[in-house]
Design a protein around this motif. Structure first.
Motif, PDB file in Angstrom:
ATOM      1  N   ARG A  38      -0.199  -1.002   8.313  1.00 56.33           N
ATOM      2  CA  ARG A  38      -1.863  -1.055   8.124  1.00 56.33           C
ATOM      3  C   ARG A  38      -2.567   0.215   7.996  1.00 56.33           C
ATOM      4  NH1 ARG A  38      -3.544  -2.268  13.405  1.00 56.33           N
ATOM      5  NH2 ARG A  38      -1.812  -1.001  14.252  1.00 56.33           N
ATOM      6  N   CYS A  39      -3.580  -0.392   7.166  1.00 60.30           N
ATOM      7  CA  CYS A  39      -4.364   0.618   6.723  1.00 60.30           C
ATOM      8  C   CYS A  39      -6.020   0.308   6.912  1.00 60.30           C
ATOM      9  CB  CYS A  39      -4.430   0.955   5.035  1.00 60.30           C
ATOM     10  SG  CYS A  39      -3.113   1.938   4.561  1.00 60.30           S
ATOM     11  N   THR A  40      -6.787   1.589   7.036  1.00 62.04           N
ATOM     12  CA  THR A  40      -8.171   1.358   7.247  1.00 62.04           C
ATOM     13  C   THR A  40      -8.832   0.904   5.867  1.00 62.04           C
ATOM     14  OG1 THR A  40      -8.101   2.841   8.991  1.00 62.04           O
ATOM     15  CG2 THR A  40     -10.346   2.358   8.337  1.00 62.04           C
ATOM     16  N   LEU A  41      -8.216   1.926   4.823  1.00 60.84           N
ATOM     17  CA  LEU A  41      -8.673   1.746   3.427  1.00 60.84           C
ATOM     18  C   LEU A  41      -7.872   0.633   2.618  1.00 60.84           C
ATOM     19  CD1 LEU A  41      -8.968   5.643   2.643  1.00 60.84           C
ATOM     20  CD2 LEU A  41     -10.645   4.080   3.046  1.00 60.84           C
ATOM     21  N   ARG A  42      -8.386   0.345   1.751  1.00 57.84           N
ATOM     22  CA  ARG A  42      -7.621  -0.620   0.814  1.00 57.84           C
ATOM     23  C   ARG A  42      -7.644  -0.003  -0.818  1.00 57.84           C
ATOM     24  NH1 ARG A  42      -9.487  -5.377  -0.799  1.00 57.84           N
ATOM     25  NH2 ARG A  42     -11.673  -4.470  -0.755  1.00 57.84           N
ATOM     26  N   CYS A  43      -7.099   1.291  -0.860  1.00 61.79           N
ATOM     27  CA  CYS A  43      -7.223   1.886  -2.027  1.00 61.79           C
ATOM     28  C   CYS A  43      -6.599   1.288  -3.355  1.00 61.79           C
ATOM     29  CB  CYS A  43      -6.349   3.494  -1.942  1.00 61.79           C
ATOM     30  SG  CYS A  43      -6.763   4.251  -0.585  1.00 61.79           S
ATOM     31  N   ALA A  44      -7.462   1.250  -4.226  1.00 58.96           N
ATOM     32  CA  ALA A  44      -6.856   0.288  -5.517  1.00 58.96           C
ATOM     33  C   ALA A  44      -5.656   1.024  -6.261  1.00 58.96           C
ATOM     34  CB  ALA A  44      -8.142   0.538  -6.645  1.00 58.96           C
ATOM     35  N   PHE A  45      -5.477   2.143  -6.083  1.00 56.77           N
ATOM     36  CA  PHE A  45      -4.140   2.893  -6.517  1.00 56.77           C
ATOM     37  C   PHE A  45      -2.893   2.993  -5.685  1.00 56.77           C
ATOM     38  CE2 PHE A  45      -6.835   6.033  -4.594  1.00 56.77           C
ATOM     39  CZ  PHE A  45      -5.632   6.599  -3.456  1.00 56.77           C
ATOM     40  N   CYS A  46      -2.952   2.226  -4.630  1.00 53.14           N
ATOM     41  CA  CYS A  46      -1.905   2.159  -3.464  1.00 53.14           C
ATOM     42  C   CYS A  46      -0.888   1.270  -4.213  1.00 53.14           C
ATOM     43  CB  CYS A  46      -2.346   1.652  -2.243  1.00 53.14           C
ATOM     44  SG  CYS A  46      -1.157   1.610  -0.945  1.00 53.14           S
ATOM     45  N   PRO A  47       0.341   1.986  -3.937  1.00 53.23           N
ATOM     46  CA  PRO A  47       1.539   0.936  -3.933  1.00 53.23           C
ATOM     47  C   PRO A  47       1.737  -0.463  -3.574  1.00 53.23           C
ATOM     48  CG  PRO A  47       2.411   3.305  -3.812  1.00 53.23           C
ATOM     49  CD  PRO A  47       0.912   3.053  -3.547  1.00 53.23           C
ATOM     50  N   LYS A  48       0.992  -0.322  -2.335  1.00 52.55           N
ATOM     51  CA  LYS A  48       0.990  -1.574  -1.472  1.00 52.55           C
ATOM     52  C   LYS A  48       0.293  -2.852  -2.356  1.00 52.55           C
ATOM     53  CE  LYS A  48      -0.976  -1.533   2.471  1.00 52.55           C
ATOM     54  NZ  LYS A  48      -1.671  -0.944   3.827  1.00 52.55           N
ATOM     55  N   PHE A  49      -0.661  -2.634  -3.111  1.00 56.74           N
ATOM     56  CA  PHE A  49      -1.479  -3.444  -4.009  1.00 56.74           C
ATOM     57  C   PHE A  49      -0.835  -3.734  -5.702  1.00 56.74           C
ATOM     58  CE2 PHE A  49      -4.356  -1.809  -0.808  1.00 56.74           C
ATOM     59  CZ  PHE A  49      -4.535  -2.582  -0.092  1.00 56.74           C
ATOM     60  N   ASN A  50      -0.327  -2.461  -5.826  1.00 52.42           N
ATOM     61  CA  ASN A  50       0.200  -2.387  -7.437  1.00 52.42           C
ATOM     62  C   ASN A  50       1.388  -2.876  -7.644  1.00 52.42           C
ATOM     63  OD1 ASN A  50      -2.447  -1.454  -7.608  1.00 52.42           O
ATOM     64  ND2 ASN A  50      -1.940   0.517  -7.945  1.00 52.42           N
ATOM     65  N   GLY A  88       3.492   7.305   5.886  1.00 56.19           N
ATOM     66  CA  GLY A  88       3.072   5.872   5.357  1.00 56.19           C
ATOM     67  C   GLY A  88       3.921   5.244   4.377  1.00 56.19           C
ATOM     68  N   LEU A  89       3.795   4.400   3.927  1.00 56.85           N
ATOM     69  CA  LEU A  89       2.478   3.620   3.302  1.00 56.85           C
ATOM     70  C   LEU A  89       1.690   2.809   4.664  1.00 56.85           C
ATOM     71  CD1 LEU A  89       3.720   1.842   0.199  1.00 56.85           C
ATOM     72  CD2 LEU A  89       2.126   4.048   0.404  1.00 56.85           C
ATOM     73  N   GLY A  90       0.713   3.616   5.233  1.00 55.57           N
ATOM     74  CA  GLY A  90       0.077   2.876   6.519  1.00 55.57           C
ATOM     75  C   GLY A  90      -0.730   4.042   6.934  1.00 55.57           C
ATOM     76  N   GLU A  91      -1.742   3.940   7.727  1.00 55.75           N
ATOM     77  CA  GLU A  91      -2.484   4.710   8.575  1.00 55.75           C
ATOM     78  C   GLU A  91      -1.843   5.060   9.624  1.00 55.75           C
ATOM     79  OE1 GLU A  91      -4.497   7.191   7.505  1.00 55.75           O
ATOM     80  OE2 GLU A  91      -4.535   7.898   9.712  1.00 55.75           O
TER      81      GLU A  91
END
Ligand code: SF4
Length: 217
Positions: A38-50, A88-91
Motif C-alpha cells: 500500500r502507498c499514500t501516494l499514487r506516483c505516475a512513474f511507479c512500476p505498480k501502475f506502469n 517497497g514497492l509500498g510505503e
C-alpha cells in the motif's frame, strides 16, 4: 505461520511460485524489506501502475502483509548484510508498529537499519513519529521527488494538496532525530530540476542522492 521464503536472489525469483511473496530481497549487499504494497501516494512513474510490480528482477506485489515475526524469519541472519532497508514497492510507515518492532529487533542484533519513505507519515498519523523512528533507525532516505509542489503533485498525485509542505516539514523533524538523512529524486522525470532538488537538500543541510528510474537503492 505461512511458508515464508528465505531471502531470494533474482535468479531464484525466476522459479518462484507466484504464491510466495517476496518479503526480503537482496541487492548491493543489502537486504531490502517489502512489508506492504500500500502507498499514500499514487506516483505516475511507479512500476505498480506502469508494469508488473517488478523491480530489478523481483516481483514485489504482496498478497498478504507479513507480521514482524515473518519479516524477521525472511531476513534470517542480519549479520549477512551491510544494511537492512525498509523499502517497497509500498510505503513502510503505513505499517508503523511492525516497522518499529522489526527495526528494534534488528538494532538489538547489531544491524544498520535504513528507512526509505515518502516522508508523509506525520501527515497521515496526525502526529510527529520521527522520535519513534529515531530510536530504531540509523538512516532515512526521503523521496523529495521534485523541487516544488506543482511538479510534485503532477508526478506523485498525493491525497492532499498540502502534502509537499508536510513532506518538507517532515525532513526538518527527521533531521532532529536521525543522524543520516538523505533526500532523493529521480533524474530524467519531466519537469524535475535535479539540481534544484539537490540545492534544496543543501539548504536543509542533509544529503542528496539522484536516483535512476526503477532502481532500488
Ligand atoms: S511511493 Fe513509491 S511505491 Fe508508492 S506509488 Fe510512489 S513510487 Fe510507487
Amino acid at each position: 505461520m505461512k511458508n515464508i521464503p528465505d531471502v531470494l536472489t533474482p535468479e531464484e525469483m525466476v522459479s518462484q511460485p507466484v504464491d510466495r511473496d517476496v518479503i526480503a530481497y537482496t541487492l548491493h549487499g543489502n537486504c531490502y524489506l517489502n512489508i506492504t504494497s500500500r502507498c499514500t501516494l499514487r506516483c505516475a512513474f511507479c512500476p505498480k501502475f506502469n508494469k508488473s510490480w517488478e523491480v530489478q528482477g523481483y516481483l514485489l506485489k504482496l498478497h498478504q502483509e507479513p507480521s514482524a515475526d515473518e519479516v524477521m524469519h525472511a531476513i534470517g541472519d542480519p549479520a549477512r548484510y551491510r544494511e537492512i532497508v525498509f523499502c517497497g514497492l509500498g510505503e513502510p510507515t503505513l505499517r508503523l508498529p511492525v516497522l518499529l518492532e522489526v527495526a528494534a529487533s534488528l538494532k538489538r542484533a547489531g544491524a544498520r537499519v535504513r528507512l526509505n519513505t515518502d516522508g508523509l507519515a506525520n501527515l497521515r498519523e496526525e502526529r510527529d513519529v520521527t522520535p519513534e523512528l529515531g530510536r530504531v533507525i540509523d538512516a532515512i532516505s526521503i523521496s523529495l521527488n521534485a523541487q516544488n509542489e506543482t511538479v510534485y503533485d503532477r508526478h506523485c498525485r498525493p491525497p492532499q494538496p498540502s502534502a509537499y509542505s508536510e513532506l518538507l516539514e517532515f525532513v526538518l523533524r527527521a533531521r532532529d532525530q536521525i543522524a543520516d538523512v538523505t533526500l532523493t529524486a529521480i533524474d530524467g522525470l519531466d519537469g524535475v530540476d535535479i539540481n534544484a532538488c539537490e540545492d534544496l537538500a543543501k539548504r536543509f543541510n542533509v544529503k542528496f542522492r539522484r536516483r535512476v528510474m526503477d532502481q532500488v537503492g
